[in-house]
Design a protein around this motif. Structure first.
Motif, mmCIF file in Angstrom:
data_model
loop_
_atom_site.group_PDB
_atom_site.id
_atom_site.type_symbol
_atom_site.label_atom_id
_atom_site.label_comp_id
_atom_site.label_asym_id
_atom_site.label_seq_id
_atom_site.Cartn_x
_atom_site.Cartn_y
_atom_site.Cartn_z
ATOM 1 N N SER A 44 13.287 -4.849 4.217
ATOM 2 C CA SER A 44 12.798 -5.126 5.566
ATOM 3 C C SER A 44 13.349 -4.066 6.511
ATOM 4 C CB SER A 44 13.256 -6.516 6.030
ATOM 5 O OG SER A 44 12.714 -7.520 5.204
ATOM 6 N N GLY A 45 12.474 -3.530 7.352
ATOM 7 C CA GLY A 45 12.884 -2.482 8.267
ATOM 8 C C GLY A 45 13.014 -1.120 7.621
ATOM 9 N N GLY A 46 12.624 -1.007 6.353
ATOM 10 C CA GLY A 46 12.765 0.243 5.619
ATOM 11 C C GLY A 46 11.564 1.158 5.756
ATOM 12 N N VAL A 47 11.515 2.151 4.869
ATOM 13 C CA VAL A 47 10.530 3.227 4.967
ATOM 14 C C VAL A 47 9.892 3.477 3.608
ATOM 15 C CG1 VAL A 47 10.175 5.676 5.519
ATOM 16 C CG2 VAL A 47 11.835 4.326 6.826
ATOM 17 N N ILE A 48 8.563 3.618 3.611
ATOM 18 C CA ILE A 48 7.829 4.099 2.445
ATOM 19 C C ILE A 48 7.306 5.489 2.780
ATOM 20 C CG2 ILE A 48 5.814 3.792 0.958
ATOM 21 C CD1 ILE A 48 6.005 0.785 1.513
ATOM 22 N N ALA A 49 7.657 6.483 1.944
ATOM 23 C CA ALA A 49 7.095 7.827 2.066
ATOM 24 C C ALA A 49 6.075 7.989 0.944
ATOM 25 C CB ALA A 49 8.182 8.884 1.972
ATOM 26 N N HIS A 50 4.825 8.131 1.307
ATOM 27 C CA HIS A 50 3.725 8.122 0.339
ATOM 28 C C HIS A 50 3.217 9.555 0.168
ATOM 29 C CE1 HIS A 50 -0.408 7.372 -1.159
ATOM 30 N NE2 HIS A 50 0.114 6.286 -1.683
ATOM 31 N N VAL A 51 3.568 10.155 -0.971
ATOM 32 C CA VAL A 51 3.218 11.550 -1.180
ATOM 33 C C VAL A 51 2.195 11.730 -2.294
ATOM 34 C CG1 VAL A 51 5.139 11.991 -2.758
ATOM 35 C CG2 VAL A 51 4.229 13.872 -1.415
ATOM 36 N N GLY A 52 1.979 10.712 -3.116
ATOM 37 C CA GLY A 52 1.022 10.820 -4.214
ATOM 38 C C GLY A 52 -0.407 10.642 -3.734
ATOM 39 N N LEU A 53 -1.351 11.253 -4.458
ATOM 40 C CA LEU A 53 -2.774 11.141 -4.125
ATOM 41 C C LEU A 53 -3.570 10.695 -5.354
ATOM 42 C CD1 LEU A 53 -3.364 14.288 -1.873
ATOM 43 C CD2 LEU A 53 -3.545 11.903 -1.177
ATOM 44 N N GLY A 54 -3.053 9.670 -6.041
ATOM 45 C CA GLY A 54 -3.708 9.221 -7.263
ATOM 46 C C GLY A 54 -5.088 8.635 -7.039
ATOM 47 N N ASP A 55 -5.207 7.695 -6.090
ATOM 48 C CA ASP A 55 -6.500 7.098 -5.748
ATOM 49 C C ASP A 55 -6.403 6.496 -4.352
ATOM 50 O OD1 ASP A 55 -5.312 4.529 -5.860
ATOM 51 O OD2 ASP A 55 -6.010 4.137 -7.893
ATOM 52 N N ASP A 56 -7.502 5.888 -3.921
ATOM 53 C CA ASP A 56 -7.512 5.241 -2.600
ATOM 54 C C ASP A 56 -7.725 3.735 -2.720
ATOM 55 O OD1 ASP A 56 -10.138 5.251 -3.403
ATOM 56 O OD2 ASP A 56 -10.927 6.240 -1.603
ATOM 57 N N ALA A 57 -7.326 3.167 -3.847
ATOM 58 C CA ALA A 57 -7.481 1.733 -4.073
ATOM 59 C C ALA A 57 -6.512 0.948 -3.187
ATOM 60 C CB ALA A 57 -7.227 1.401 -5.538
ATOM 61 N N PRO A 58 -6.843 -0.303 -2.876
ATOM 62 C CA PRO A 58 -5.926 -1.125 -2.075
ATOM 63 C C PRO A 58 -4.639 -1.411 -2.844
ATOM 64 C CG PRO A 58 -7.749 -2.446 -2.913
ATOM 65 C CD PRO A 58 -8.075 -1.032 -3.217
ATOM 66 N N GLY A 59 -3.578 -1.693 -2.116
ATOM 67 C CA GLY A 59 -2.290 -1.992 -2.731
ATOM 68 C C GLY A 59 -1.190 -2.131 -1.700
ATOM 69 N N PHE A 60 -1.278 -1.348 -0.637
ATOM 70 C CA PHE A 60 -0.271 -1.421 0.415
ATOM 71 C C PHE A 60 -0.356 -2.773 1.122
ATOM 72 C CE2 PHE A 60 0.850 -0.395 4.953
ATOM 73 C CZ PHE A 60 2.222 -0.356 4.741
ATOM 74 N N ASP A 61 0.781 -3.452 1.258
ATOM 75 C CA ASP A 61 0.848 -4.784 1.851
ATOM 76 C C ASP A 61 1.005 -4.658 3.362
ATOM 77 O OD1 ASP A 61 1.386 -7.386 2.653
ATOM 78 O OD2 ASP A 61 2.706 -7.818 0.945
ATOM 79 N N VAL A 62 -0.133 -4.625 4.058
ATOM 80 C CA VAL A 62 -0.110 -4.444 5.513
ATOM 81 C C VAL A 62 0.559 -5.626 6.200
ATOM 82 C CG1 VAL A 62 -1.539 -4.159 7.577
ATOM 83 C CG2 VAL A 62 -2.154 -2.979 5.457
#
Length: 326
Positions: free
Chosen positions: A238-256
């Motif tokens: 909680s309160g942390g950071v995700i750095a997203h550098v991969g470009l594998g696909d554009d499928a859903p997955g990120f928990d907004v």
């Protein structure tokens, strides 16, 4: 000159192509080493409409300048060519230039060839004591250096300096090395491939696991699939950071929903600034990124087989580096 040409889906041919002619503001570079990137694999599989066949791929290069005032200078190549005049360029964020070009994408042919031409501003000199096969790693290392820098800068000062990296390929390993060089020693890499995980443990001195475990203040997704975005969403504190550098696909997955409720910062990070590239090169030269002895070196003439081996998961080393002259 000879080049490895992408001629269609899963089709690469080592053949003669027209010689490169340097423009008035460019240097002619004899390519001595060039790495295979995940984006090259996307193109090879027909998954990148931005790289239509026929095309010379490859953008992770180092070599020697031929001719002119800098003849004989050993250089590593920043493949991003920006306009220099837009607000992004003027603010030192060249990776966001709306007119940026990269070799291996039209109109610029790539570096799976014996020669390329690049502006002098895109070249960083390589000391004599650094192998050009290692200097060619500056580009993928810079991608991860940029991601690590942005991730650390976004962390709240109260949070522990520890991280989880998803993916043990070149970008994931490079992210771990960059984080460690930036005084974040507690880094775990998630890598499901048994052979690669053993290689990272035994040869690269990294702490790896086969399955997700956490949480961590900073999570670097160096794969970029819907499933890994879901994993990152679950692992980050909680309160942390995700750095997203991969470009594998554009499928859903990120928990907004979780990101909103728990104030999680999500940073999409693409390539690097010119300063990041220079800083990465300096970190290679002074040893902060380790011995960089984790490459599988092969001739460019056997590049098609290298791609087939990567496709089949037969490569334990995080990076294959090709030599156009072997």
């Amino acid at each position: 000159m000879k080049a490895l040409v992408y001629d269609g889906v899963e089709t690469l041919n080592f053949r003669d192509v027209p010689d490169v002619i340097a423009g008035t503001d460019e240097q002619l570079i004899r390519v001595e080493a060039v790495g295979i990137c995940g984006s090259d694999m996307h193109a090879y599989l027909g998954h990148d409409a931005r790289r239509p066949a026929p095309l010379i791929l490859g953008h992770e290069a180092a070599g020697t300048i031929v001719g002119g005032d800098h003849d004989g200078m050993r250089v590593t190549v920043n493949p991003l060519v920006s306009c220099l005049v837009c607000p992004a360029c003027k603010s030192g964020r060249e990776n966001l230039c709306p007119k940026r070009e990269i070799i291996s994408m039209p109109p610029r042919e790539g570096a799976f060839a014996q020669f390329i031409a690049m502006p002098m501003r895109n070249l960083v000199e390589v000391p004599d004591n650094i192998a050009l096969s290692k200097a060619a790693l500056a580009e993928p290392l810079a991608v991860s250096w940029h991601a690590a820098r942005l991730g650390i800068e976004a962390l709240h000062p109260s949070m522990d300096r520890s991280a989880i990296v998803i993916g043990g390929g070149a970008i994931g390993l490079a992210a771990a090395l960059a984080l460690q060089a930036m005084d974040m020693p507690d880094v775990i890499i998630i890598e499901p491939n048994d052979a690669r995980r053993a290689y990272l443990n035994d040869h690269c001195g990294q702490t790896t696991v086969a399955e997700a475990s956490g949480p961590a203040p900073l999570v670097v997704d160096a794969v970029g699939y819907g499933s890994t975005r879901a994993t990152a969403s679950n692992l980050v504190e909680s309160g942390g950071v995700i750095a997203h550098v991969g470009l594998g696909d554009d499928a859903p997955g990120f928990d907004v929903r979780r990101a909103t409720l728990q104030e999680i910062t999500f940073i999409g990070t693409y390539t690097y600034t010119a300063q990041d590239f220079r800083d990465t090169a300096a970190a290679i030269y002074d040893g902060r990124l380790g011995p960089l002895d984790w490459t599988d070196n092969r001739p460019l003439s056997n590049g098609a087989q290298a791609f087939r081996d990567l496709r089949a998961g037969r490569v334990a080393a995080p990076k294959i580096v090709l030599s156009p002259w072997d």
